[in-house]
Scaffold this motif. Structure first.
Motif, PDB file in Angstrom:
ATOM      1  N   ASP A 263       0.819  -1.219   0.000  1.00 52.88           N
ATOM      2  CA  ASP A 263       0.000   0.000   0.000  1.00 52.88           C
ATOM      3  C   ASP A 263       0.853   1.269   0.000  1.00 52.88           C
ATOM      4  O   ASP A 263       0.475   2.280   0.579  1.00 52.88           O
ATOM      5  CB  ASP A 263      -0.962   0.030   1.201  1.00 52.88           C
ATOM      6  CG  ASP A 263      -2.072  -0.973   1.062  1.00 52.88           C
ATOM      7  OD1 ASP A 263      -2.499  -1.239  -0.077  1.00 52.88           O
ATOM      8  OD2 ASP A 263      -2.530  -1.495   2.096  1.00 52.88           O
ATOM      9  N   GLU A 264       2.029   1.202  -0.620  1.00 51.09           N
ATOM     10  CA  GLU A 264       2.894   2.373  -0.672  1.00 51.09           C
ATOM     11  C   GLU A 264       2.712   3.154  -1.967  1.00 51.09           C
ATOM     12  O   GLU A 264       3.072   4.326  -2.044  1.00 51.09           O
ATOM     13  CB  GLU A 264       4.357   1.952  -0.517  1.00 51.09           C
ATOM     14  CG  GLU A 264       4.653   1.383   0.855  1.00 51.09           C
ATOM     15  CD  GLU A 264       6.067   0.882   1.003  1.00 51.09           C
ATOM     16  OE1 GLU A 264       6.879   1.052   0.075  1.00 51.09           O
ATOM     17  OE2 GLU A 264       6.363   0.305   2.063  1.00 51.09           O
ATOM     18  N   ARG A 265       2.154   2.523  -2.997  1.00 51.87           N
ATOM     19  CA  ARG A 265       1.997   3.171  -4.300  1.00 51.87           C
ATOM     20  C   ARG A 265       0.650   2.772  -4.874  1.00 51.87           C
ATOM     21  O   ARG A 265       0.291   1.599  -4.903  1.00 51.87           O
ATOM     22  CB  ARG A 265       3.109   2.732  -5.238  1.00 51.87           C
ATOM     23  CG  ARG A 265       3.089   3.387  -6.586  1.00 51.87           C
ATOM     24  CD  ARG A 265       4.364   2.998  -7.356  1.00 51.87           C
ATOM     25  NE  ARG A 265       4.313   3.501  -8.708  1.00 51.87           N
ATOM     26  CZ  ARG A 265       3.871   2.822  -9.758  1.00 51.87           C
ATOM     27  NH1 ARG A 265       3.444   1.583  -9.626  1.00 51.87           N
ATOM     28  NH2 ARG A 265       3.860   3.363 -10.947  1.00 51.87           N
ATOM     29  N   THR A 266      -0.109   3.771  -5.320  1.00 50.19           N
ATOM     30  CA  THR A 266      -1.413   3.546  -5.936  1.00 50.19           C
ATOM     31  C   THR A 266      -1.382   4.118  -7.340  1.00 50.19           C
ATOM     32  O   THR A 266      -0.902   5.229  -7.553  1.00 50.19           O
ATOM     33  CB  THR A 266      -2.536   4.226  -5.126  1.00 50.19           C
ATOM     34  OG1 THR A 266      -2.491   3.734  -3.785  1.00 50.19           O
ATOM     35  CG2 THR A 266      -3.901   3.951  -5.727  1.00 50.19           C
TER      36      THR A 266
ATOM     37  N   PRO B 295       6.409   6.554   3.969  1.00 56.92           N
ATOM     38  CA  PRO B 295       6.536   5.409   4.889  1.00 56.92           C
ATOM     39  C   PRO B 295       6.200   5.751   6.339  1.00 56.92           C
ATOM     40  O   PRO B 295       5.823   4.878   7.113  1.00 56.92           O
ATOM     41  CB  PRO B 295       7.995   4.992   4.753  1.00 56.92           C
ATOM     42  CG  PRO B 295       8.425   5.518   3.430  1.00 56.92           C
ATOM     43  CD  PRO B 295       7.629   6.768   3.198  1.00 56.92           C
ATOM     44  N   ALA B 296       6.300   7.012   6.720  1.00 58.43           N
ATOM     45  CA  ALA B 296       5.998   7.407   8.089  1.00 58.43           C
ATOM     46  C   ALA B 296       4.493   7.562   8.324  1.00 58.43           C
ATOM     47  O   ALA B 296       4.045   7.628   9.476  1.00 58.43           O
ATOM     48  CB  ALA B 296       6.703   8.718   8.421  1.00 58.43           C
ATOM     49  N   ASP B 297       3.695   7.619   7.262  1.00 55.66           N
ATOM     50  CA  ASP B 297       2.247   7.789   7.391  1.00 55.66           C
ATOM     51  C   ASP B 297       1.547   6.459   7.617  1.00 55.66           C
ATOM     52  O   ASP B 297       2.035   5.410   7.210  1.00 55.66           O
ATOM     53  CB  ASP B 297       1.670   8.450   6.140  1.00 55.66           C
ATOM     54  CG  ASP B 297       2.104   9.898   5.986  1.00 55.66           C
ATOM     55  OD1 ASP B 297       2.540  10.498   6.987  1.00 55.66           O
ATOM     56  OD2 ASP B 297       2.003  10.419   4.863  1.00 55.66           O
ATOM     57  N   ARG B 298       0.386   6.531   8.252  1.00 54.47           N
ATOM     58  CA  ARG B 298      -0.437   5.328   8.430  1.00 54.47           C
ATOM     59  C   ARG B 298      -0.957   4.868   7.070  1.00 54.47           C
ATOM     60  O   ARG B 298      -1.275   5.693   6.218  1.00 54.47           O
ATOM     61  CB  ARG B 298      -1.626   5.625   9.342  1.00 54.47           C
ATOM     62  CG  ARG B 298      -1.246   5.812  10.799  1.00 54.47           C
ATOM     63  CD  ARG B 298      -2.465   6.090  11.641  1.00 54.47           C
ATOM     64  NE  ARG B 298      -2.871   7.473  11.377  1.00 54.47           N
ATOM     65  CZ  ARG B 298      -4.122   7.891  11.354  1.00 54.47           C
ATOM     66  NH1 ARG B 298      -5.115   7.068  11.588  1.00 54.47           N
ATOM     67  NH2 ARG B 298      -4.404   9.151  11.103  1.00 54.47           N
ATOM     68  N   PRO B 299      -1.087   3.572   6.850  1.00 58.62           N
ATOM     69  CA  PRO B 299      -1.628   3.094   5.575  1.00 58.62           C
ATOM     70  C   PRO B 299      -3.151   3.263   5.528  1.00 58.62           C
ATOM     71  O   PRO B 299      -3.886   2.573   6.231  1.00 58.62           O
ATOM     72  CB  PRO B 299      -1.230   1.618   5.544  1.00 58.62           C
ATOM     73  CG  PRO B 299      -1.021   1.234   6.963  1.00 58.62           C
ATOM     74  CD  PRO B 299      -0.607   2.480   7.690  1.00 58.62           C
ATOM     75  N   VAL B 300      -3.601   4.218   4.739  1.00 60.30           N
ATOM     76  CA  VAL B 300      -5.030   4.454   4.520  1.00 60.30           C
ATOM     77  C   VAL B 300      -5.237   4.400   3.008  1.00 60.30           C
ATOM     78  O   VAL B 300      -5.077   5.410   2.315  1.00 60.30           O
ATOM     79  CB  VAL B 300      -5.483   5.811   5.100  1.00 60.30           C
ATOM     80  CG1 VAL B 300      -6.987   5.996   4.923  1.00 60.30           C
ATOM     81  CG2 VAL B 300      -5.095   5.933   6.571  1.00 60.30           C
ATOM     82  N   PRO B 301      -5.554   3.231   2.465  1.00 64.23           N
ATOM     83  CA  PRO B 301      -5.632   3.059   1.009  1.00 64.23           C
ATOM     84  C   PRO B 301      -6.586   4.024   0.318  1.00 64.23           C
ATOM     85  O   PRO B 301      -6.355   4.422  -0.821  1.00 64.23           O
ATOM     86  CB  PRO B 301      -6.102   1.614   0.840  1.00 64.23           C
ATOM     87  CG  PRO B 301      -5.688   0.925   2.092  1.00 64.23           C
ATOM     88  CD  PRO B 301      -5.789   1.970   3.169  1.00 64.23           C
TER      89      PRO B 301
END
Length: 88
Positions: A18-21, A45-51
């Motif tokens: 979930d690092e690249r959309t 990378p420091a942010d929460r994964p919110v797709p």
């Protein structure tokens, strides 16, 4: 009045982390693909994964590029066809 329908389909894919959309927007008129645009979002990378945020950013960027292409088409058409119409 003639009615026309243009369709925009947006295809969204994300990498496994979930690092690249990636969003691909395809504009079709009368059933024929006309323009295609791509938008990309990358998560810090420091942010929460919110797709959903990546989806919105990537889709928005793809639609902005699609809008630019349509405006470019219109500008070229005006330049080509501009001027007074012939009256018969």
């Amino acid at each position: 009045m003639n009615a026309k329908q243009w369709t925009v389909e947006i295809y969204i894919s994300e990498d496994e982390g979930d690092e690249r959309t990636l969003a691909r927007a395809v504009l079709s008129a009368t059933g024929t693909p006309w323009h295609e645009s791509v938008g990309v979002a990358r998560r810090n990378p420091a942010d929460r994964p919110v797709p959903e945020i990546g989806d919105e950013l990537a889709a928005g960027r793809a639609l902005m590029d699609l809008a630019d292409k349509l405006l470019g088409d219109a500008a070229r058409d005006v330049a080509e066809l501009g001027g007074p119409a012939e009256v018969r």
